[in-house]
Write a protein that holds these residues in place. Structure first.
Motif, PDB file in Angstrom:
ATOM      1  N   SER A  61      31.675  -1.134 -20.557  1.00 29.32           N
ATOM      2  CA  SER A  61      31.140  -1.123 -21.743  1.00 29.32           C
ATOM      3  C   SER A  61      31.683   0.053 -22.490  1.00 29.32           C
ATOM      4  N   ASP A  80      25.129   4.446 -27.421  1.00 29.36           N
ATOM      5  CA  ASP A  80      23.858   4.354 -27.809  1.00 29.36           C
ATOM      6  C   ASP A  80      23.191   5.784 -27.488  1.00 29.36           C
ATOM      7  N   VAL A  81      21.825   6.141 -27.837  1.00 26.44           N
ATOM      8  CA  VAL A  81      21.137   7.433 -27.474  1.00 26.44           C
ATOM      9  C   VAL A  81      21.283   7.952 -26.335  1.00 26.44           C
ATOM     10  N   ASP A  82      20.840   7.126 -24.991  1.00 28.93           N
ATOM     11  CA  ASP A  82      20.946   7.621 -24.034  1.00 28.93           C
ATOM     12  C   ASP A  82      22.285   7.790 -23.381  1.00 28.93           C
ATOM     13  N   ASP A 115      31.581  10.331 -29.347  1.00 31.43           N
ATOM     14  CA  ASP A 115      30.247   9.674 -29.662  1.00 31.43           C
ATOM     15  C   ASP A 115      30.429   8.377 -30.138  1.00 31.43           C
ATOM     16  N   GLY A 143      29.972   2.767 -23.549  1.00 32.38           N
ATOM     17  CA  GLY A 143      29.254   3.872 -22.947  1.00 32.38           C
ATOM     18  C   GLY A 143      29.943   4.205 -21.594  1.00 32.38           C
TER      19      GLY A 143
END
Length: 257
Positions: A149, A179-181, A175, A151
């Motif tokens: 993915s 996602d936030v995590d 960035d 991330g």
């Protein structure tokens, strides 16, 4: 202390009559332990700066200098730049079919250090860093970035940085797509490198959200291929509130003049 110095850098893409100038005289100095954020609108040349420093063949240096600790970076091959201590975390990490993450990382470390790391210590280090980035140990046996993915790809980029311990790390929109995590985990990995290896960081981003986790010492506004404003963290806050419109308009007026 290591110092990356960029002076009056001009870069074009394309050849002959089709050549287009992207960077128009960039001046920037990054020292060990410093974090510089480069912010600007799409198409301003931020990624071109990153890839030009790293030695991407698509880009032609037409003027200026880039030195690392006084050594001419532009005269180095891509692998020589890596061995000298430059690291690039790519905005769009590529897949490497048939090469496992573990083999890729150890081969990279061997090339940088000039000798293979001791296997027992290396395995321990890899597991420790993967744990710190909340990566499943099973990723070590998967092919590089294949089926990852967004991330997972970015965590793998920071895993490389943690293990290779560069002098200067260029993070090109790390960035993007997180996602936030994942943003928190990746940022914590960068912050650990700042603390334990005193790496100098050149962080390229559109948005201020990553700067809530990675605190910059300097913020540079990049428009139309050059730095048009500089300041501290407060400049990022200003950009969050006001955007880049005023800088873009000033750049167009300057170009007309």
């Amino acid at each position: 202390m290591s110092v990356l110095e960029i002076r009056d850098l001009h870069v074009s893409v394309g050849e002959g009559n089709d050549a287009k100038e992207i960077l128009r005289g960039v001046d920037l100095t990054v020292r060990s332990g410093e974090t510089h954020a480069i912010m600007g609108p799409n198409g301003s040349g931020k990624s071109t700066l990153a890839y030009s420093i790293a030695g991407h063949p698509k880009y032609t240096i037409t003027g200026g200098t880039v030195t690392l600790d006084g050594e001419d970076v532009l005269a180095m091959t891509v692998d020589e730049r890596a061995r000298a201590g430059l690291f690039l975390a790519m905005q769009y990490p590529v897949e490497v079919p048939g090469v496992s993450v573990s083999n890729f990382l150890r081969t990279a470390a061997t090339a940088i250090r000039g000798e293979a790391p001791k296997l027992r210590t290396w395995v321990k280090d890899v597991k420790s860093e993967m744990s710190g980035l909340e990566m499943d140990p099973a990723f070590a046996e998967r092919n590089v970035n294949e089926g990852f993915s967004g991330g997972e790809k970015k965590r793998h980029e920071i895993l490389q940085m943690r293990l290779l311990k560069p002098r200067i790390a260029i993070l090109d929109e790390t960035d993007s797509g997180l996602d936030v995590d994942a943003l928190r985990v990746v940022s914590e990995g960068v912050n650990r490198s700042r603390e334990d290896s005193d790496v100098g960081v050149l962080l390229i981003t559109h948005y201020t959200r990553i700067l809530r986790y990675i605190k910059p010492d300097f913020v540079h506004v990049f428009v139309n291929g050059k730095v048009v404003d500089e300041g501290g963290r407060e400049l990022a806050d200003k950009l969050e509130d006001e955007g880049y419109a005023a800088y873009v308009a000033d750049s167009k007026e300057t170009a007309k003049a």
